[in-house]
Scaffold this motif. Structure first.
Motif, PDB file in Angstrom:
ATOM      1  N   ASP A  53      -3.421 -14.442  -9.923  1.00  0.00           N
ATOM      2  CA  ASP A  53      -2.528 -15.142  -8.965  1.00  0.00           C
ATOM      3  C   ASP A  53      -2.614 -14.493  -7.652  1.00  0.00           C
ATOM      4  OD1 ASP A  53      -1.265 -16.497 -11.033  1.00  0.00           O
ATOM      5  OD2 ASP A  53       0.090 -14.923 -11.288  1.00  0.00           O
ATOM      6  N   ASP A  57      -3.742 -16.553  -4.169  1.00  0.00           N
ATOM      7  CA  ASP A  57      -2.856 -16.480  -2.988  1.00  0.00           C
ATOM      8  C   ASP A  57      -3.843 -16.087  -2.017  1.00  0.00           C
ATOM      9  OD1 ASP A  57      -0.309 -16.932  -4.146  1.00  0.00           O
ATOM     10  OD2 ASP A  57       0.026 -14.627  -4.063  1.00  0.00           O
ATOM     11  N   LYS A  61      -3.228 -19.190   0.822  1.00  0.00           N
ATOM     12  CA  LYS A  61      -1.919 -19.324   1.437  1.00  0.00           C
ATOM     13  C   LYS A  61      -2.153 -18.588   2.758  1.00  0.00           C
ATOM     14  CE  LYS A  61       1.007 -18.983  -2.672  1.00  0.00           C
ATOM     15  NZ  LYS A  61       2.054 -18.149  -3.152  1.00  0.00           N
ATOM     16  N   LYS A  91       4.351 -13.130   3.273  1.00  0.00           N
ATOM     17  CA  LYS A  91       4.549 -14.337   3.741  1.00  0.00           C
ATOM     18  C   LYS A  91       4.476 -14.805   5.322  1.00  0.00           C
ATOM     19  CE  LYS A  91       7.278 -15.824  -0.097  1.00  0.00           C
ATOM     20  NZ  LYS A  91       8.620 -16.400  -0.596  1.00  0.00           N
ATOM     21  N   THR A 108       4.757 -12.011  -0.843  1.00  0.00           N
ATOM     22  CA  THR A 108       4.638 -13.204  -1.710  1.00  0.00           C
ATOM     23  C   THR A 108       5.302 -13.447  -2.876  1.00  0.00           C
ATOM     24  OG1 THR A 108       2.639 -12.234  -2.604  1.00  0.00           O
ATOM     25  CG2 THR A 108       2.260 -13.598  -0.571  1.00  0.00           C
TER      26      THR A 108
END
Length: 477
Positions: A53, A57, A61, A91, A108
């Motif tokens: 994961d 990201d 992202k 983020k 995140t």
């Protein structure tokens, strides 16, 4: 000749925009490639290597990444686990100058604590780690422009530790107090007494509210009967610094911060001070009342920098704003109290004959002794009741040795924190399960199926306390 002046802040923002624009027009190595291929990031690469994961990201992202130096990882003494990588990814995409304008970022993994930002005169901190500007502000993309998402990498000098595995929901300071076992702390401490007083005074919302505050929470072992009774609303207010998230490194020493104890009658401030190798929080009640007197107070910070969703927590060695109780003469050691009190002679004689009383010659420990009074023994004898074990085992079950005494108030708070069920208490004879309840002004100890009245709670001695009971904690037949 016309001279145009540009404010420094505006110029800084323009430079950031130009900086990002220039970098966007020149293909650069992606941050993922740098992390996985450059020796400078080998330790962080180790975190994400087995975390699918986290790698996704990084590949997909828009992110701001805070990557600790290899030296920071080497100085980090606790075990690493791969999900810690998420607490280094935020983020949105923020340059250093943009970070200086915001109080926090979300990871995140939203349920992890916020990443708190502190700007000092010449430095920038994420939680308790300093951002190193020389190698920061590296802009990359998940794909070549104009596709993909922009990412920015900053280098920091410390590992960001959320101190909790990814929870099911964001955890506030109140959540911490109700479930300290979820956190990976360096000290084994509980805070049930302070939590009990927070609930009793209807102040839970202050530890749950959104925003950024600093919470100084005293541990149980420092809260004796006197301090427990004096933990009132104003005192609890004095343990909260509103609107400031004070991590220890960026916080200026000796600078006063106003607490929530700030009204027409009471005014309390806090500041940090280093004493030798220890960090202390100092409290000054500048204006007070009879219940909250003026004065200077101090507590050692036992565990600093516990990030939560609504700020930061520091566990401290004792409550602030409460004067120590002056003990009038005569205060006796437990063994002398037993030898002089005819109402407790049976238990004293048992210990004297068996040699058990020698345990009270120990130094630098605190005793909590549950002692049935002589009247209860006479009643048992008249009723023909007996107990299974020998006298030494019975005595051991009634004695607790700990850092701080188990007052009735403390045990009542623990019982309530366990939803009014029994809790484990480590005695010199092993672990027993008890609960404490209060009916009116009287306390009762529940041992197995028996509810034993506490005839005299919290009798203070120089080396601990005595609770005089209306019967022994034993299986009678």
């Amino acid at each position: 000749m016309i001279v145009v002046t540009i404010p420094l802040i505006a110029l800084s923002v323009v430079c950031d925009l130009v900086f990002c624009h220039v970098l966007q027009n020149y293909p650069q190595r992606s941050i993922y490639n740098r992390i996985t291929q450059e020796d400078e990031f080998r330790n962080f690469d180790g975190l994400i290597r087995n975390n699918k994961d986290a790698r996704m990201d990084l590949l997909q992202k828009e992110l701001t990444l805070f990557i600790p130096t290899n030296a920071a990882f080497e100085n980090y003494t606790k075990p690493l686990y791969s999900d810690m990588a998420f607490y280094h990814m935020a983020k949105a995409c923020k340059t250093i100058n943009e970070l200086k304008t915001i109080p926090s970022l979300s990871s995140t993994k939203y349920n992890l604590p916020k990443l708190w930002i502190t700007k000092t005169t010449d430095k920038l901190f994420i939680n308790n780690a300093e951002v190193l500007p020389f190698n920061s502000n590296y802009v990359g993309r998940t794909r070549h422009a104009p596709e993909g998402h922009q990412q920015i990498l900053h280098i920091i000098d410390g590992v960001l530790d959320p101190l909790i595995r990814i929870p099911e929901s964001p955890q506030t300071a109140y959540d911490f107090m109700t479930s300290t076992w979820k956190w990976d702390l360096d000290v084994e401490e509980s805070v049930t007494s302070f939590l009990h007083k927070v609930n009793e005074n209807g102040m839970a919302h202050l530890f749950q509210v959104n925003g950024g505050n600093t919470f100084f929470i005293p541990v149980d072992r420092s809260i004796d009967t006197h301090k427990f009774r004096n933990l009132n609303k104003k005192t609890i207010f004095g343990h909260i610094v509103p609107n400031f998230v004070l991590f220890t490194r960026p916080t200026m020493r000796g600078f006063n911060y106003e607490t929530m104890a700030n009204d027409d009658k009471t005014y309390m401030v806090l500041y940090l001070e280093e004493i030798g190798s220890e960090l202390h929080v100092k409290s000054v009640t500048i204006q007070g009342t009879t219940d909250n007197p003026t004065g200077h107070y101090s507590a050692k910070i036992l565990q600093a920098n516990i990030p939560v969703h609504n700020g930061v927590i520091h566990l401290i060695s004792q409550p602030l704003g409460i004067k120590n109780k002056t003990r009038p003469f005569p205060y006796l050691p437990i063994i002398e109290k037993l030898s002089r009190d005819p109402a407790l002679d049976t238990f004293y004689s048992m210990g004297d004959i068996s040699g058990f009383n020698k345990i009270f010659t120990s130094h630098d420990v605190t005793f909590t002794y549950f002692i049935p009074n002589d009247y209860s023994w006479r009643q048992m004898k008249r009723s023909g009741l007996k107990y299974f074990e020998n006298n030494v085992d019975l005595l051991k079950r009634h004695l607790v040795i700990s850092d701080a005494p188990y007052t009735m108030e403390r045990m009542l708070a623990i019982t309530k924190s366990q939803n009014n069920t029994s809790f484990e208490l480590k005695t010199t004879g092993g672990i027993i399960k008890i609960a404490v309840f209060q009916i009116g002004t009287s306390y009762y100890v529940k041992y197995k199926r028996a509810y034993i009245e506490v005839l005299r709670p919290n009798y203070e001695c120089t080396d601990g306390i005595i609770h005089v009971l209306a019967g022994p904690m034993a299986d009678l037949f």
